[in-house]
Design an enzyme around this catalytic site. Structure first.
Site, PDB file in Angstrom:
ATOM      1  N   LYS A 143      -9.874 -72.534 -63.399  1.00 21.44           N
ATOM      2  CA  LYS A 143      -9.827 -72.241 -64.678  1.00 21.44           C
ATOM      3  C   LYS A 143      -8.815 -73.303 -65.403  1.00 21.44           C
ATOM      4  CE  LYS A 143     -12.743 -69.984 -67.124  1.00 21.44           C
ATOM      5  NZ  LYS A 143     -14.199 -69.356 -67.135  1.00 21.44           N
TER       6      LYS A 143
HETATM    7  P1  NAD Z   1     -17.387 -69.293 -77.128  1.00 25.47           P
HETATM    8  O1  NAD Z   1     -16.505 -69.435 -77.745  1.00 25.47           O
HETATM    9  O2  NAD Z   1     -18.866 -69.819 -77.206  1.00 25.47           O
HETATM   10  O3  NAD Z   1     -17.693 -67.685 -78.213  1.00 25.47           O
HETATM   11  C1  NAD Z   1     -17.429 -66.533 -77.709  1.00 25.47           C
HETATM   12  C2  NAD Z   1     -17.696 -65.372 -78.777  1.00 25.47           C
HETATM   13  O4  NAD Z   1     -16.768 -64.647 -78.351  1.00 25.47           O
HETATM   14  C3  NAD Z   1     -18.025 -66.079 -79.947  1.00 25.47           C
HETATM   15  O5  NAD Z   1     -18.466 -65.187 -81.061  1.00 25.47           O
HETATM   16  C4  NAD Z   1     -16.605 -65.174 -80.680  1.00 25.47           C
HETATM   17  O6  NAD Z   1     -16.117 -64.928 -82.153  1.00 25.47           O
HETATM   18  C5  NAD Z   1     -16.670 -63.819 -79.680  1.00 25.47           C
HETATM   19  N1  NAD Z   1     -15.559 -63.507 -79.851  1.00 25.47           N
HETATM   20  C6  NAD Z   1     -13.410 -64.229 -79.645  1.00 25.47           C
HETATM   21  N2  NAD Z   1     -12.834 -63.003 -79.538  1.00 25.47           N
HETATM   22  C7  NAD Z   1     -13.276 -61.323 -79.399  1.00 25.47           C
HETATM   23  C8  NAD Z   1     -13.531 -60.598 -80.012  1.00 25.47           C
HETATM   24  N3  NAD Z   1     -11.703 -59.635 -79.782  1.00 25.47           N
HETATM   25  N4  NAD Z   1     -14.420 -59.392 -80.363  1.00 25.47           N
HETATM   26  C9  NAD Z   1     -15.106 -59.933 -80.273  1.00 25.47           C
HETATM   27  N5  NAD Z   1     -15.941 -60.848 -80.158  1.00 25.47           N
HETATM   28  C10 NAD Z   1     -14.546 -62.030 -79.730  1.00 25.47           C
HETATM   29  O7  NAD Z   1     -17.420 -68.662 -75.564  1.00 25.47           O
HETATM   30  P2  NAD Z   1     -18.333 -68.470 -74.641  1.00 25.47           P
HETATM   31  O8  NAD Z   1     -18.405 -69.968 -73.922  1.00 25.47           O
HETATM   32  O9  NAD Z   1     -19.262 -68.175 -75.095  1.00 25.47           O
HETATM   33  O10 NAD Z   1     -18.296 -67.253 -73.368  1.00 25.47           O
HETATM   34  C11 NAD Z   1     -18.182 -65.874 -73.954  1.00 25.47           C
HETATM   35  C12 NAD Z   1     -17.741 -65.580 -72.508  1.00 25.47           C
HETATM   36  O11 NAD Z   1     -18.592 -66.180 -71.911  1.00 25.47           O
HETATM   37  C13 NAD Z   1     -16.446 -65.792 -72.236  1.00 25.47           C
HETATM   38  O12 NAD Z   1     -16.204 -64.846 -70.695  1.00 25.47           O
HETATM   39  C14 NAD Z   1     -16.716 -67.195 -71.101  1.00 25.47           C
HETATM   40  O13 NAD Z   1     -16.383 -66.674 -70.034  1.00 25.47           O
HETATM   41  C15 NAD Z   1     -17.700 -66.495 -70.162  1.00 25.47           C
HETATM   42  N6  NAD Z   1     -18.760 -67.552 -69.772  1.00 25.47           N
HETATM   43  C16 NAD Z   1     -19.198 -68.366 -70.544  1.00 25.47           C
HETATM   44  C17 NAD Z   1     -19.772 -69.580 -69.537  1.00 25.47           C
HETATM   45  C18 NAD Z   1     -20.576 -71.074 -70.847  1.00 25.47           C
HETATM   46  O14 NAD Z   1     -21.060 -71.503 -70.038  1.00 25.47           O
HETATM   47  N7  NAD Z   1     -20.489 -71.040 -71.764  1.00 25.47           N
HETATM   48  C19 NAD Z   1     -20.322 -69.325 -68.117  1.00 25.47           C
HETATM   49  C20 NAD Z   1     -19.963 -68.375 -67.497  1.00 25.47           C
HETATM   50  C21 NAD Z   1     -18.986 -67.170 -68.610  1.00 25.47           C
END
Ligand code: NAD
Length: 424
Positions: free
Chosen positions: A113
Site C-alpha cells: 500500500k
Molecule cells: P474514493 O476516494 O473514491 O471514495 C472515498 C469516499 O469516502 C468518498 O465519497 C469520500 O467523500 C468518503 N469519505 C472520506 N472520508 C470520509 C469520512 N470521514 N466519512 C464518510 N465518508 C468519507 O475511495 P475508494 O477507492 O472508493 O475507497 C473507499 C474504501 O474502499 C477504502 O477503504 C479503500 O481502501 C477501499 N477499497 C478500494 C478499492 C478500489 O478499487 N478503489 C478496492 C478495495 C478496497
C-alpha cells in the site's frame, strides 16, 4: 510468544488492529512460532519527501510512504491513498490486509500500500499532477511490473494512475503499462476495472442474500462513502433491484426511505464535487447512517467506523465491508456475539478490485485485451470460489466468517514462506 525485535515504527490503532486480527488467526490455525513474525510484519517500507511547486510559486513538501508487506509469492500489489489522515501505520495495516486478500482469492501477489499525507482537494489540477509524478519518481527502483504494482485507493483515480504510468515509462525508456493498474482504457486499463470493486461487493451481497433466502429485490441498502467503491456498489445493487436508502461522503449523507435516485446523485457529485445539499432526500450524519434499519450496510469510506459503541446498535442483516478495516476488533466481537448479522469481511468483500487489477496486469503483460463480459465472468468465478472456500473453512472449524477468511489467507502466505525457507 513473539521474539520479534521491532520498533514502534508502524505503531497506531489501525496497525495494532490488523496485528490483533493476525494473532487471532495465527492462534486459530496453530501457526508455527518460527513463521509467525515473518508472516506478520511488513517486509520493507519507504518514506519519501515529495516537494511540489504551488501555483503561487511557493514549495510545499508532502510526506509519502510505500509499504510492501509480502513479496514471497509474486510482486506486491496495493493502492495509493491521498488523504490528510494517512500515517505509516495505516499504510502498513492496509498492506497487510492486501496480503491476506490476494492470498485468499488466489492471486500471485503479495500485499502493498502507499499513501501521501495530503488533501487532494486543496491542490489545483497541475499541483496534483506534480505531486503524483514526483511521488512515483521517488518510488522508481522500489516498484515495477515484477516488483510492486500500485493502483487507485482513497483520493486517487485513473488520471493519477496515468500520470504515474507516464512518469515510470519515461524513466525506463519504453511504455510500461503493467507498472500500475486502474489506468484509463486508452492507456491499457481493463474493461470493468473502474467498477470492479463495487460490482464484486454487489455480487457477493446478492449471493449471501440468496443463501439467507432474502430477495435482493426487497432489500434496502445504506452506504457510507460515495466514491469509487460506494458509488459503484450503489449502481450495481440498484440494477439488481435493491433500494438504496442512504449514501454519504465526507460532507455528510442523504436519507430517503423511498429510495435514492443513484444516477441523479452521481451526476450531482460530478457537478458539485460533494453530496452536500443534494435534494434527493433528507440530510443524515455519517454516524447516524451506520445505525439505520436496512437489509445491507456497506461501509465504503475509511477504517474503524464500526466500533464497540455503535456495534450494539446496528440494525442491518448483512454488513458488507466495501472499505478496508471498517470494523474494530471490539466491534467484531460484539457482532459475532449478537449472531444476527451476516458479516462479509473486507478481504473477501472488496476483493473484486484487486482481482480485476490482476486481469489488467495480465492483459498489459500479454498486450492482449479482453471484453467486459469476459472480465466480469472471470471475476465472478474467482469470487464464487473464494466465497465457497470461506464458507467451507467457517463450517469445518466453527469460525466466524472473518476468522475463516483470514486463516485461509494467512495460512497460504505462511506456507509459501515456509516452503521457500530463509535466505541465505
Ligand atoms: P474514493 O476516494 O473514491 O471514495 C472515498 C469516499 O469516502 C468518498 O465519497 C469520500 O467523500 C468518503 N469519505 C472520506 N472520508 C470520509 C469520512 N470521514 N466519512 C464518510 N465518508 C468519507 O475511495 P475508494 O477507492 O472508493 O475507497 C473507499 C474504501 O474502499 C477504502 O477503504 C479503500 O481502501 C477501499 N477499497 C478500494 C478499492 C478500489 O478499487 N478503489 C478496492 C478495495 C478496497
Amino acid at each position: 510468544m513473539s521474539k520479534a525485535v521491532v520498533s514502534g515504527l508502524y505503531d497506531s490503532d489501525v496497525f495494532r488492529m490488523a496485528c490483533r486480527q493476525f494473532d487471532q488467526a495465527a492462534d486459530a490455525i496453530n501457526l508455527a512460532e518460527d513463521i509467525r513474525d515473518r508472516t506478520k510484519y511488513p517486509r520493507r517500507c519507504l518514506a519519501v519527501a515529495v516537494p511540489v511547486r504551488r501555483s503561487d510559486g511557493s514549495v510545499t513538501v508532502f510526506e509519502g510512504y510505500r509499504v510492501q508487506h509480502s513479496l514471497s509469492t509474486g510482486p506486491s500489489k496495493g493502492g495509493i491513498r491521498f488523504h490528510e489522515s494517512v500515517t505509516l501505520g495505516e499504510v502498513a495495516a492496509l498492506a497487510m490486509w492486501m496480503s491476506w486478500k490476494c492470498s485468499l482469492v488466489g492471486l500471485p501477489f503479495g500485499g502493498a500500500k502507499g499513501g501521501v499525507i495530503v488533501n487532494p482537494r486543496d491542490l489545483s489540477l497541475s499541483e496534483l499532477e506534480h505531486l503524483s509524478r514526483r511521488y512515483m519518481q521517488e518510488l522508481i527502483g522500489f516498484v515495477g511490473p515484477e516488483v510492486d504494482i500500485p493502483a487507485p485507493d482513497v483520493g486517487t483515480n485513473e488520471q493519477i494512475m496515468a500520470w504515474m504510468m507516464d512518469t515510470y515509462s519515461n524513466h525506463v525508456g519504453h511504455v510500461s503499462p503493467a507498472v500500475v493498474t486502474g489506468k484509463p482504457l486508452s492507456l491499457g486499463g481493463s474493461e470493468g476495472r473502474r467498477e470492479a470493486t463495487g460490482v464484486g461487493v454487489a455480487y457477493l451481497v446478492g449471493k449471501y442474500l440468496a443463501d439467507m433466502k432474502v430477495p435482493v429485490g426487497g432489500a434496502t441498502v445504506a452506504i457510507q462513502g460515495f466514491g469509487n467503491v460506494g458509488g459503484e456498489t450503489a449502481i450495481a445493487l440498484s440494477l439488481m433491484g435493491a433500494r438504496i436508502i442512504a449514501v454519504s461522503d465526507y460532507t455528510g449523507g442523504i436519507y430517503n426511505p423511498a429510495g435514492i435516485d443513484i444516477k441523479k446523485a452521481l451526476a450531482y457529485i460530478r457537478y458539485a464535487g460533494v453530496l452536500k445539499d443534494f435534494d434527493g432526500g433528507e440530510p443524515i450524519g455519517n454516524e447516524q447512517l451506520l445505525e439505520l434499519e436496512c437489509t445491507v450496510l456497506v461501509p465504503a469510506a475509511l477504517e474503524r467506523v464500526i466500533t464497540k459503541d455503535n456495534a450494539p446498535r446496528l440494525k442491518c442483516r448483512v454488513l458488507a465491508e466495501g472499505a478496508n478495516g471498517p470494523t474494530t476488533n471490539e466491534a467484531d466481537r460484539i457482532i459475532e456475539a449478537r449472531g444476527d448479522i451476516e458479516l462479509i469481511p473486507d478481504v473477501l468483500c472488496n476483493s473484486g478490485g484487486v482481482i480485476v487489477s490482476y486481469f489488467e496486469w495480465l492483459q498489459n503483460l500479454q498486450s492482449f485485451y479482453w471484453g467486459r463480459d469476459e472480465v466480469i465472468s472471470k471475476l465472478h468465478a474467482i469470487l464464487d470460489k473464494a466465497k465457497d472456500s470461506v464458507e467451507y473453512q467457517k463450517r469445518k472449524f466453527s469460525f466466524g466468517r472473518r476468522l475463516a477468511a483470514l486463516t485461509l489467507g494467512i495460512g497460504r502466505v505462511a506456507e509459501a514462506k515456509q516452503k521457500r525457507g530463509l535466505f541465505p
